[in-house]
Design a protein around this motif. Structure first.
Motif, mmCIF file in Angstrom:
data_model
loop_
_atom_site.group_PDB
_atom_site.id
_atom_site.type_symbol
_atom_site.label_atom_id
_atom_site.label_comp_id
_atom_site.label_asym_id
_atom_site.label_seq_id
_atom_site.Cartn_x
_atom_site.Cartn_y
_atom_site.Cartn_z
ATOM 1 N N ALA A 235 0.827 -1.210 0.000
ATOM 2 C CA ALA A 235 0.000 0.000 0.000
ATOM 3 C C ALA A 235 0.864 1.264 0.000
ATOM 4 N N MET A 236 1.906 1.290 0.837
ATOM 5 C CA MET A 236 2.771 2.471 0.899
ATOM 6 C C MET A 236 3.465 2.723 -0.435
ATOM 7 N N GLY A 237 4.019 1.668 -1.026
ATOM 8 C CA GLY A 237 4.717 1.827 -2.297
ATOM 9 C C GLY A 237 3.806 2.283 -3.411
ATOM 10 N N SER A 238 2.593 1.740 -3.445
ATOM 11 C CA SER A 238 1.642 2.124 -4.494
ATOM 12 C C SER A 238 1.236 3.586 -4.361
ATOM 13 N N VAL A 239 0.949 4.023 -3.146
ATOM 14 C CA VAL A 239 0.568 5.427 -2.928
ATOM 15 C C VAL A 239 1.722 6.357 -3.294
ATOM 16 N N TYR A 240 2.941 5.989 -2.917
ATOM 17 C CA TYR A 240 4.114 6.810 -3.267
ATOM 18 C C TYR A 240 4.244 6.933 -4.785
ATOM 19 N N GLY A 241 4.094 5.821 -5.493
ATOM 20 C CA GLY A 241 4.203 5.868 -6.953
ATOM 21 C C GLY A 241 3.130 6.723 -7.601
ATOM 22 N N ILE A 242 1.907 6.625 -7.116
ATOM 23 C CA ILE A 242 0.807 7.410 -7.696
ATOM 24 C C ILE A 242 1.038 8.910 -7.478
ATOM 25 N N ILE B 217 8.934 -2.648 -4.339
ATOM 26 C CA ILE B 217 8.327 -3.168 -5.578
ATOM 27 C C ILE B 217 7.041 -2.414 -5.904
ATOM 28 N N GLY B 218 6.261 -2.051 -4.862
ATOM 29 C CA GLY B 218 5.009 -1.342 -5.092
ATOM 30 C C GLY B 218 5.207 -0.036 -5.841
ATOM 31 N N ALA B 219 6.240 0.715 -5.511
ATOM 32 C CA ALA B 219 6.517 1.980 -6.217
ATOM 33 C C ALA B 219 7.160 1.737 -7.575
ATOM 34 N N LEU B 220 8.043 0.732 -7.657
ATOM 35 C CA LEU B 220 8.729 0.455 -8.925
ATOM 36 C C LEU B 220 7.753 0.061 -10.027
ATOM 37 N N LEU B 221 6.713 -0.667 -9.674
ATOM 38 C CA LEU B 221 5.774 -1.130 -10.693
ATOM 39 C C LEU B 221 4.961 0.007 -11.300
ATOM 40 N N ILE B 222 4.842 1.117 -10.578
ATOM 41 C CA ILE B 222 4.096 2.263 -11.106
ATOM 42 C C ILE B 222 5.024 3.258 -11.799
ATOM 43 N N LEU B 223 6.191 3.518 -11.183
ATOM 44 C CA LEU B 223 7.102 4.507 -11.749
ATOM 45 C C LEU B 223 8.017 3.935 -12.833
#
Length: 774
Positions: free
Chosen positions: A452-459, A502-508
């Protein structure tokens, strides 16, 4: 402490920057490389996952080893997946068929016992990508070979980026990391030795306690340094070819370090047992001798800082005169009952100065189980070795079945929920599995929060950079650094830190996934599906709570301790059996420590809270007993071989007293083992009632079966020490050499200290068991 923390931050920052560099290489390659190459790299998400798995905190040797595991996993998956796609055909892959194929392939990959866990995790993720991708892409004849090839190419990119990152700007070699840890350990050991000699020589309590406190703080740092050295040993083997004249001699490094660490820990235990300071028997002459011995050993350690112990053919030469001179030559009668801690301290110093092999089994000889006999050929021996390496054990069978069910179920539910994003339910848990039990709820919670943290950071950053899309990779660098430190935290650990990265890498770090917010929500939902399946299967396969497992492991540890106590013998050199049983006890205590840590973090639900304070005190007592047993083995060997100066009558008294102590301690430990294996106090009361004489007028005490009471234990030990005093006096009045007399007195005194400490710790464990049962 600041001097020790500062290099740790630098090391972690350097590892984080290398991880960020590897992820940047993957991102630039998948986003900006020529289109023909990009057509092969269709799974950038798995390139990032491979990079995070391989390069985090890794040296060059560890990275090369991980790349070998990646190659091995890729070959396995390519063979199985191409065969499955060719037999079934991509057009027949529905949600159910894909889930069944994932489950079957995962089971086959996870079953062999010789395959490394890293290979299995990489293969799990590749299997999910291949079969889920087949469902999503639909029927294509070229997909039989090309689709698995794309997965393999993306995995290879992550491994290659990891190798490049570890070698930039210069290779991070396991050899130099291990050597750096050894230098820090040598300096740490020298400082501890100085503090402990200051404490034993102190003229007042305040100075002594301050020195002991500083020494204990340094001991905690030494444990981490020893772990770092052991961790780098395998990486060293991958950095040098396995050629005889280039092969590093690291085989006995662990034993050599233990030969140094065990006596220093013994000094700490001796000081902790001193009732007050100054110590009566430490006179000015002995203080001077201790300080000169400490200086000699410190110089030896500081000289050894610049070469690993495994590299030196001989130890650095010190002052031979100081080394040969006995530490204690007092010919007058001493009351060893009071001076046992000080005498044990001197004994540990003697072991340290003489580099005596306390950690080794002196009669241990290599056994060649696979040496070919006359009736066996070399080929038959090789076949037997191969079969033993791939033969699945019951533990591996359970692991394979667990992974198969969890991943198959996650893929099925993930595809049903959202076919386009069905990868993530399986990929989220593919790298989460451990052989054996793990802290299921803690791992699942950390992964969910990290995702959740990584995804929000990427968005957030994608929204800020929506007009300058070329800079989307810049926020990756600070986030990778942050999550690298996060994976070393107690709250999130490796699972949470990797998931957040990984959560942020997949978005950015990728394109063509639709609206970022929609993708993030879909991925979080898929990750939750996977984590639910992971948790459900783990609980089904390991339904016992960690608190229950800690209780059972405590009972087994008491049984292993009882076996060690029963193997103490003054008549024959019995160190072989005692050392083996001590290693078995040490493994039980390590398992107990792991279960206690897990029980402290798991939710209680409707159960009673876990009594962590009691269990940690029990763990401390057991750990102290594990540390004492090598001294017991060493002293009994020496006494059994060189105790000619004492009369047979006195020796027989000592042996009889020791047998009584063994019987009473063994009886207490057996009772404690039985009590800790019971489910409740009611069960204990029922057993006592069944053994109780109904004609007696006094009601039974449920704790009466806990064995020897404190007063009886003190009486037994005092009797043993009294006869030990007589043997020491007899040795003092003998006509033997001063050096031999000193060695014998120190050995006898050290045995007395160890026996008394073992009995005291047994009584401490009994008191904690009373609290636990209540």
């Amino acid at each position: 402490m600041a001097n020790q923390t500062h290099p740790l931050w630098r090391v972690r920052l350097a590892s984080a920057l290398r991880t960020a560099l590897a992820c940047t290489i993957v991102g630039c390659t998948t986003l900006y490389c020529p289109k023909p190459l990009r057509n092969f790299l269709t799974y950038p998400s798995y390139s990032y996952m491979t990079t995070i798995l391989v390069v985090s905190d890794a040296t060059l040797g560890e990275t090369l080893r991980s790349c070998w595991h990646v190659a091995y996993a890729t070959c396995q998956v390519m063979a199985f997946s191409v065969l499955a796609l060719w037999l079934l055909g991509p057009a027949r892959f529905t949600n159910e068929v894909a889930a069944a194929a994932v489950a079957l392939n995962v089971f086959v990959v996870a079953l062999p016992g010789s395959t490394n866990l890293m290979s299995k995790r990489i293969a799990f993720g590749q299997i999910v990508n291949v079969y889920v991708g087949t469902v999503i892409l639909g029927p294509h004849d070229s997909g039989i070979v090309m689709h698995p090839t794309h997965v393999a190419a993306s995995t290879a990119l992550g491994a290659l980026a990891s190798v490049i990152a570890v070698t930039f700007p210069y290779p991070r070699l396991a050899y130099y990391e291990g050597k750096k840890s050894w230098r820090l350990y040598a300096e740490n050991a020298s400082q501890r030795l100085t503090r402990f000699v200051e404490a034993i020589s102190a003229l007042d309590n305040r100075v002594a306690l301050e020195s002991i406190s500083q020494g204990k703080t340094l001991s905690k740092a030494a444990v981490k340094l020893l772990q770092s050295i052991s961790h780098n040993l395998e990486g060293m083997l991958w950095e040098r070819p396995d050629i005889k004249f280039l092969r590093p001699n690291h085989k006995d490094l662990g034993e050599k370090l233990q030969e140094m660490e065990i006596p220093i820990r013994g000094m700490e235990m001796a000081l902790s047992s001193c009732a007050s300071f100054p110590v009566n028997m430490i006179n000015e002459e002995l203080k001077g001798h201790l300080q000169s011995s400490e200086l000699q050993r410190s110089l030896k350690l500081l000289q050894a800082k610049y070469s690993m112990p495994s590299e030196a053919t001989t130890a650095p030469e010190g002052n031979r005169e100081t080394s040969d001179k006995p530490l204690w030559t007092n010919k007058t009668t001493t009351t060893i009952h009071q001076d046992l801690p000080a005498l044990f301290f001197l004994y540990c110093m003697k072991l340290l100065l003489g580099d005596l092999p306390i950690a080794r089994n002196p009669r241990n000889t290599p056994k060649f189980k696979d040496k070919p006999s006359d009736t066996q050929t070399q080929a038959q021996c090789i076949c037997k070795r191969v079969w033993r390496s791939i033969k699945p054990s019951p533990r591996n069978f359970i692991f394979a079945l667990k992974c198969s069910i969890a991943l198959g179920l996650a893929v099925l539910l993930g595809l049903i929920y959202n076919k386009e994003q069905g990868y993530w339910s399986g990929l989220t848990i593919a790298i989460s599995f451990e052989i054996g039990r793990q802290a299921t709820f803690t791992v699942a919670n950390a992964r969910a929060q990290g995702t959740a943290m990584g995804s929000v950071y990427g968005i957030i950053w994608l929204f800020l950079f929506q007009r300058i899309n070329q800079l989307r990779l810049l926020p990756i660098i600070p986030w990778i650094v942050f999550t690298h430190f996060l994976r070393h935290s107690k709250m999130y650990g490796q699972a949470g830190g990797n998931s957040a990265a990984i959560g942020a890498l997949l978005i950015l770090g990728r394109e063509n996934y639709g609206q970022p917010s929609a993708f993030a929500i879909a991925r979080i939902a898929e990750a939750c599906i996977g984590l639910i399946c992971f948790t459900l299967v783990e609980v089904l396969f390991y339904p016992m709570r960690a608190a229950t497992l800690a209780k059972n492991q405590f009972s087994q540890s008491l049984g292993a301790l009882r076996d060690c106590v029963q193997d103490i013998n003054l008549c024959l050199p019995a160190s072989t059996g005692l050392r083996e049983k001590q290693r078995k006890l040490k493994s039980h205590v390590k398992e107990l420590e792991k279960f206690i840590e897990e029980a402290e973090t798991e939710p209680n639900f409707w159960f009673l809270p876990f009594q962590s304070d009691c269990y940690n005190r029990v763990l401390g007592s057991l750990s102290k007993m594990v540390d004492l047993l090598p001294f017991v083995a060493h002293t009994t060997d020496f006494i059994s071989q060189k105790s000619q100066d004492a009369s047979e009558e006195l020796k027989q008294h000592m042996i009889t007293d020791l047998e009584i102590i063994k019987e009473k301690t063994g009886s207490s430990l057996k009772c404690l083992e039985e009590v800790t294996s019971m489910k409740s106090l009611a069960a204990l009361e029922t057993q006592v009632q069944s053994e109780y004489d109904s004609e007696a007028a006094i009601s039974p005490n449920p704790f009466m079966i806990l064995g020897t009471c404190d007063e009886e234990a003190e009486t037994i030990v005092s009797k043993f020490l009294h006869h030990l005093q007589e043997v020491v006096d007899k040795v003092h009045t003998s006509d033997g050499e001063v050096k031999h007399v000193s060695q014998m007195v120190l050995c006898l005194s050290s045995l007395g200290f160890c026996i008394r400490s073992l009995m005291e710790e047994t009584m401490n464990i009994k008191e904690e068991v009373r609290k636990l049962v209540k």
